[in-house]
Write a protein that holds these residues in place. Structure first.
Motif, PDB file in Angstrom:
ATOM      1  N   THR A  17      47.947  59.943  58.458  1.00 55.87           N
ATOM      2  CA  THR A  17      46.811  59.487  57.626  1.00 55.87           C
ATOM      3  C   THR A  17      47.295  58.951  56.283  1.00 55.87           C
ATOM      4  N   ARG A  18      48.289  59.586  55.693  1.00 50.25           N
ATOM      5  CA  ARG A  18      48.838  59.106  54.410  1.00 50.25           C
ATOM      6  C   ARG A  18      49.512  57.751  54.575  1.00 50.25           C
ATOM      7  N   LEU A  19      50.298  57.606  55.642  1.00 50.21           N
ATOM      8  CA  LEU A  19      51.003  56.347  55.868  1.00 50.21           C
ATOM      9  C   LEU A  19      50.015  55.222  56.164  1.00 50.21           C
ATOM     10  N   PHE A  20      48.980  55.517  56.947  1.00 51.67           N
ATOM     11  CA  PHE A  20      47.945  54.533  57.254  1.00 51.67           C
ATOM     12  C   PHE A  20      47.261  54.067  55.968  1.00 51.67           C
ATOM     13  N   LYS A  21      46.942  55.002  55.087  1.00 52.28           N
ATOM     14  CA  LYS A  21      46.297  54.639  53.818  1.00 52.28           C
ATOM     15  C   LYS A  21      47.202  53.736  52.993  1.00 52.28           C
ATOM     16  N   GLY A  22      48.486  54.065  52.935  1.00 48.11           N
ATOM     17  CA  GLY A  22      49.416  53.266  52.132  1.00 48.11           C
ATOM     18  C   GLY A  22      49.719  51.906  52.716  1.00 48.11           C
ATOM     19  N   LEU A  23      49.929  51.862  54.035  1.00 52.05           N
ATOM     20  CA  LEU A  23      50.331  50.607  54.678  1.00 52.05           C
ATOM     21  C   LEU A  23      49.155  49.731  55.123  1.00 52.05           C
ATOM     22  N   VAL A  24      47.956  50.305  55.203  1.00 50.32           N
ATOM     23  CA  VAL A  24      46.810  49.527  55.677  1.00 50.32           C
ATOM     24  C   VAL A  24      45.687  49.495  54.645  1.00 50.32           C
ATOM     25  N   LEU A  25      45.116  50.656  54.345  1.00 48.23           N
ATOM     26  CA  LEU A  25      43.921  50.684  53.501  1.00 48.23           C
ATOM     27  C   LEU A  25      44.183  50.288  52.048  1.00 48.23           C
ATOM     28  N   ASP A  26      45.320  50.697  51.487  1.00 48.78           N
ATOM     29  CA  ASP A  26      45.617  50.389  50.085  1.00 48.78           C
ATOM     30  C   ASP A  26      46.756  49.379  49.938  1.00 48.78           C
ATOM     31  N   PHE A  27      47.088  48.704  51.021  1.00 54.16           N
ATOM     32  CA  PHE A  27      48.204  47.756  51.062  1.00 54.16           C
ATOM     33  C   PHE A  27      48.123  46.710  49.938  1.00 54.16           C
ATOM     34  N   ASP A  28      46.925  46.150  49.726  1.00 55.47           N
ATOM     35  CA  ASP A  28      46.758  45.040  48.783  1.00 55.47           C
ATOM     36  C   ASP A  28      47.126  45.397  47.352  1.00 55.47           C
ATOM     37  N   SER A  29      46.901  46.631  46.941  1.00 54.65           N
ATOM     38  CA  SER A  29      47.257  47.024  45.576  1.00 54.65           C
ATOM     39  C   SER A  29      48.615  47.721  45.505  1.00 54.65           C
ATOM     40  N   THR A  82      45.507  49.340  63.407  1.00 56.56           N
ATOM     41  CA  THR A  82      45.137  48.066  62.810  1.00 56.56           C
ATOM     42  C   THR A  82      45.724  46.927  63.640  1.00 56.56           C
ATOM     43  N   LYS A  83      45.044  45.808  63.597  1.00 55.65           N
ATOM     44  CA  LYS A  83      45.530  44.617  64.282  1.00 55.65           C
ATOM     45  C   LYS A  83      45.229  43.427  63.382  1.00 55.65           C
ATOM     46  N   TYR A  84      46.243  42.592  63.172  1.00 55.30           N
ATOM     47  CA  TYR A  84      46.080  41.401  62.335  1.00 55.30           C
ATOM     48  C   TYR A  84      47.068  40.338  62.781  1.00 55.30           C
ATOM     49  N   SER A  85      46.816  39.109  62.339  1.00 52.27           N
ATOM     50  CA  SER A  85      47.700  37.995  62.702  1.00 52.27           C
ATOM     51  C   SER A  85      48.143  37.235  61.466  1.00 52.27           C
ATOM     52  N   LEU A  86      49.394  36.843  61.455  1.00 51.69           N
ATOM     53  CA  LEU A  86      49.911  35.899  60.472  1.00 51.69           C
ATOM     54  C   LEU A  86      49.492  34.526  60.975  1.00 51.69           C
ATOM     55  N   ILE A  87      48.614  33.850  60.218  1.00 45.98           N
ATOM     56  CA  ILE A  87      48.059  32.585  60.693  1.00 45.98           C
ATOM     57  C   ILE A  87      48.535  31.368  59.909  1.00 45.98           C
ATOM     58  N   PHE A 105      49.378  54.476  64.237  1.00 48.43           N
ATOM     59  CA  PHE A 105      50.042  55.590  63.572  1.00 48.43           C
ATOM     60  C   PHE A 105      49.678  56.868  64.333  1.00 48.43           C
ATOM     61  N   GLU A 106      50.677  57.539  64.915  1.00 49.34           N
ATOM     62  CA  GLU A 106      50.428  58.734  65.721  1.00 49.34           C
ATOM     63  C   GLU A 106      51.145  59.931  65.125  1.00 49.34           C
ATOM     64  N   ALA A 107      50.511  61.088  65.236  1.00 45.08           N
ATOM     65  CA  ALA A 107      51.105  62.323  64.732  1.00 45.08           C
ATOM     66  C   ALA A 107      52.358  62.664  65.524  1.00 45.08           C
ATOM     67  N   GLU A 143      61.800  46.926  55.548  1.00 44.02           N
ATOM     68  CA  GLU A 143      62.017  47.087  54.107  1.00 44.02           C
ATOM     69  C   GLU A 143      60.705  47.459  53.425  1.00 44.02           C
ATOM     70  N   LEU A 144      59.617  46.831  53.829  1.00 45.36           N
ATOM     71  CA  LEU A 144      58.298  47.137  53.290  1.00 45.36           C
ATOM     72  C   LEU A 144      57.896  48.567  53.690  1.00 45.36           C
ATOM     73  N   PHE A 145      58.063  48.894  54.963  1.00 40.24           N
ATOM     74  CA  PHE A 145      57.771  50.247  55.468  1.00 40.24           C
ATOM     75  C   PHE A 145      58.541  51.288  54.656  1.00 40.24           C
ATOM     76  N   LYS A 146      59.823  51.039  54.440  1.00 42.41           N
ATOM     77  CA  LYS A 146      60.694  51.974  53.720  1.00 42.41           C
ATOM     78  C   LYS A 146      60.249  52.130  52.264  1.00 42.41           C
ATOM     79  N   ALA A 147      59.825  51.054  51.626  1.00 41.75           N
ATOM     80  CA  ALA A 147      59.363  51.133  50.236  1.00 41.75           C
ATOM     81  C   ALA A 147      58.123  52.019  50.134  1.00 41.75           C
ATOM     82  N   VAL A 148      57.183  51.855  51.057  1.00 40.90           N
ATOM     83  CA  VAL A 148      55.972  52.686  51.050  1.00 40.90           C
ATOM     84  C   VAL A 148      56.335  54.127  51.392  1.00 40.90           C
ATOM     85  N   GLU A 149      57.188  54.322  52.388  1.00 42.69           N
ATOM     86  CA  GLU A 149      57.620  55.672  52.763  1.00 42.69           C
ATOM     87  C   GLU A 149      58.283  56.380  51.579  1.00 42.69           C
TER      88      GLU A 149
END
Length: 161
Positions: A17-29, A82-87, A105-107, A143-149
């Motif tokens: 849940t924490r990783l989902f919030k950081g990488l998805v819900l609060d990604f933009d900020s 989450t599902k998204y596309s680079l367009i 994201f799975e436990a 690299e992005l994943f690691k920075a958030v982690e």
């Protein structure tokens, strides 16, 4: 048009849940703060930020990429998917129509998380994407994943509720 699919799993001691919030819900900020040397801003150019929205990630001047546009297909905060596309953006070049990411994201048994990613490259014409090309994109995503982690490990109270 062809489709080349790759899968990848990353594990971490961060709760899903924490990783989902950081990488998805609060990604933009969060991402422009953590990667300010690369990412200038992320803005919603269409929609409200949820499914159907289009977001633009702007990079600092002088880098190899100017911007990327992503279309959000789904954000499921109950199932942590989450599902998204680079367009649109420089990385698509003249060989790719789009790149679709399906992330779950799975436990994990240790209280941490397994992040499962399926990446689909939608190519132009009969172009077949090479694994080396995918690996370059995967390296940048990791690299992005690691920075958030790292940020979440250093700040255990962030997204704890």
């Amino acid at each position: 048009m062809g489709v080349n699919t790759f899968t990848h799993e990353s594990t971490t001691t961060i709760a899903p849940t924490r990783l989902f919030k950081g990488l998805v819900l609060d990604f933009d900020s969060l991402v422009p703060k953590l990667l300010s040397h690369d990412v200038k801003s992320i803005e919603i150019v269409e929609g409200d930020g949820g499914a159907g929205s289009i977001k633009q990630m702007n990079f600092v001047e002088g880098g190899p990429i100017k911007y990327l546009k992503h279309k959000i297909h789904a954000i499921d905060d109950k199932n942590l998917e989450t599902k998204y596309s680079l367009i649109e953006g420089d990385v698509l070049g003249d060989k790719l129509e789009s790149i679709t990411y399906d992330i779950k994201f799975e436990a994990a048994g240790n209280g941490g998380c397994v992040c499962k990613t399926k990446t689909e490259y939608h190519t132009k014409g009969d172009y077949v994407l090479k694994e080396e090309e995918h690996n370059e994109g995967k390296k940048q995503a990791m690299e992005l994943f690691k920075a958030v982690e790292d940020y979440l490990l250093a700040n255990p109270s962030v997204y704890a509720k």
